[in-house]
Design an enzyme around this catalytic site. Structure first.
Site, mmCIF file in Angstrom:
data_model
loop_
_atom_site.group_PDB
_atom_site.id
_atom_site.type_symbol
_atom_site.label_atom_id
_atom_site.label_comp_id
_atom_site.label_asym_id
_atom_site.label_seq_id
_atom_site.Cartn_x
_atom_site.Cartn_y
_atom_site.Cartn_z
ATOM 1 C CG ASN A 53 0.956 1.296 4.942
ATOM 2 O OD1 ASN A 53 0.603 2.031 5.856
ATOM 3 N ND2 ASN A 53 0.521 1.467 3.687
ATOM 4 C CB SER A 102 -5.010 0.615 14.329
ATOM 5 O OG SER A 102 -5.883 1.626 14.784
ATOM 6 N N GLY A 136 0.813 -1.215 0.000
ATOM 7 C CA GLY A 136 0.000 0.000 0.000
ATOM 8 C C GLY A 136 0.841 1.257 0.000
ATOM 9 N N GLY A 137 1.952 1.229 -0.729
ATOM 10 C CA GLY A 137 2.927 2.317 -0.638
ATOM 11 C C GLY A 137 2.714 3.485 -1.570
ATOM 12 N N GLY A 138 1.548 3.600 -2.184
ATOM 13 C CA GLY A 138 1.346 4.684 -3.130
ATOM 14 C C GLY A 138 0.305 5.701 -2.733
ATOM 15 C CB SER A 139 -2.674 6.143 -1.592
ATOM 16 O OG SER A 139 -3.066 4.885 -1.064
ATOM 17 C CG ASP A 188 -6.427 -8.142 -4.450
ATOM 18 O OD1 ASP A 188 -6.190 -8.029 -3.229
ATOM 19 O OD2 ASP A 188 -7.553 -8.456 -4.884
ATOM 20 C CE1 TYR A 231 -7.610 -1.447 10.171
ATOM 21 C CE2 TYR A 231 -8.590 -0.324 12.055
ATOM 22 C CZ TYR A 231 -7.587 -0.425 11.116
ATOM 23 O OH TYR A 231 -6.556 0.491 11.100
#
Length: 266
Positions: free
Chosen positions: A104, A156, A28-31, A77, A169
């Site tokens: 991440n 989290s 998930g390193g682009g946003s 994905d 989650y």
């Protein structure tokens, strides 16, 4: 991104020379937080590869313009385990065996318990837990052979605070913490460190679009010891530290980055 409650972006100042040239893989390193992490490692001179399901080409071009280096974007994905393994293989072929893994990517979609069916349970837990396990599994052989490496898994404070509204989650958050500690024990004799970063409420464009309002942000800030809204850049320093030899004797730990909401050793 709108400025809600002092969401200024801190300028990075620390340089960790041992990160230069490191092969880093980020899910998930682009946003959002992931994009801040990718840029943070690029600033350190690391070789960054990342996966994301949505197109991150504009981000890659932005990084090339700003830093003269393109992170390697591999569409993937992360719920597809074979695809995730293949992406890690591609990153290793391009940059050398993975030395730093940052799990991440996550999805905190709100859901009522009574509405959850088995398909949603599988989808959510595949993103928020399964992908973490198999990404770790994929990098372990090379890290063992190299007698070292750093794995940073994202959790989290949501589960520490007992928040409702997204039980799969939060269950995954708690499991990630336990998973990291188990791996820390398993891999420590090979010089591999495994830690968890647990952010609090971080203002990202996605959160602003889907969940947050200026009123809800201000209400949350009243609970923080430091009443300033967190932005993705606030998370980067802790991850760089855990990836660096500066933290060479830190493993199995949870670093909470939340402005002082959750006080826990969980």
């Amino acid at each position: 991104m709108q400025d809600w409650g002092g969401t200024s972006r801190p300028e990075p100042v620390a340089v960790l020379p041992d990160l230069a040239g490191k092969s880093v893989f980020i899910t998930g390193g682009g946003s959002g937080i992931g994009a801040a992490l990718s840029e943070g490692f690029l600033r350190q001179g690391a070789k960054v590869a990342f996966v994301q399901r949505t197109d991150a080409t504009p981000f890659v071009e932005e990084m090339a313009t700003k830093h003269g280096e393109r992170p390697l974007f591999i569409p993937c994905d992360i719920t597809d385990t074979d695809g995730l393994r293949d992406a890690i293989g591609q990153a290793s072929a391009a940059h050398g065996e993975i030395e730093v893994l940052v799990n991440n990517a996550a999805n905190d979609s709100r859901h009522a318990t009574e509405d959850v069916d088995e398909a949603f349970w599988k989808w959510s837990s595949d993103i928020n837990l399964k992908s973490y396990f198999f990404a770790c599994q994929a990098v372990m052989p090379a890290m063992r052979a190299a007698r070292g490496g750093a794995i940073i898994n994202f959790s989290s404070v949501a589960y520490m605070m007992g928040l409702g509204g997204f039980p799969i989650y939060t269950a995954s958050n708690a499991a990630i913490t336990s998973l990291s500690r188990g791996f820390a024990r398993e891999l420590g004799t090979h010089g591999i460190r495994v830690n968890t970063v647990a952010p609090g409420m971080v203002i990202t464009p996605r959160q602003q679009e889907l969940w947050l309002t200026p009123e809800s942000v201000q209400e949350h800030l009243k609970q923080q010891c430091i009443p300033t809204a967190l932005v993705p850049e606030d998370i980067v320093g802790s991850v760089l530290f855990l990836a660096s030899d500066m933290s060479r004797m830190i493993t199995g730990q949870v670093i909470i980055v939340d402005g002082g909401v959750a006080f826990s050793n969980a």
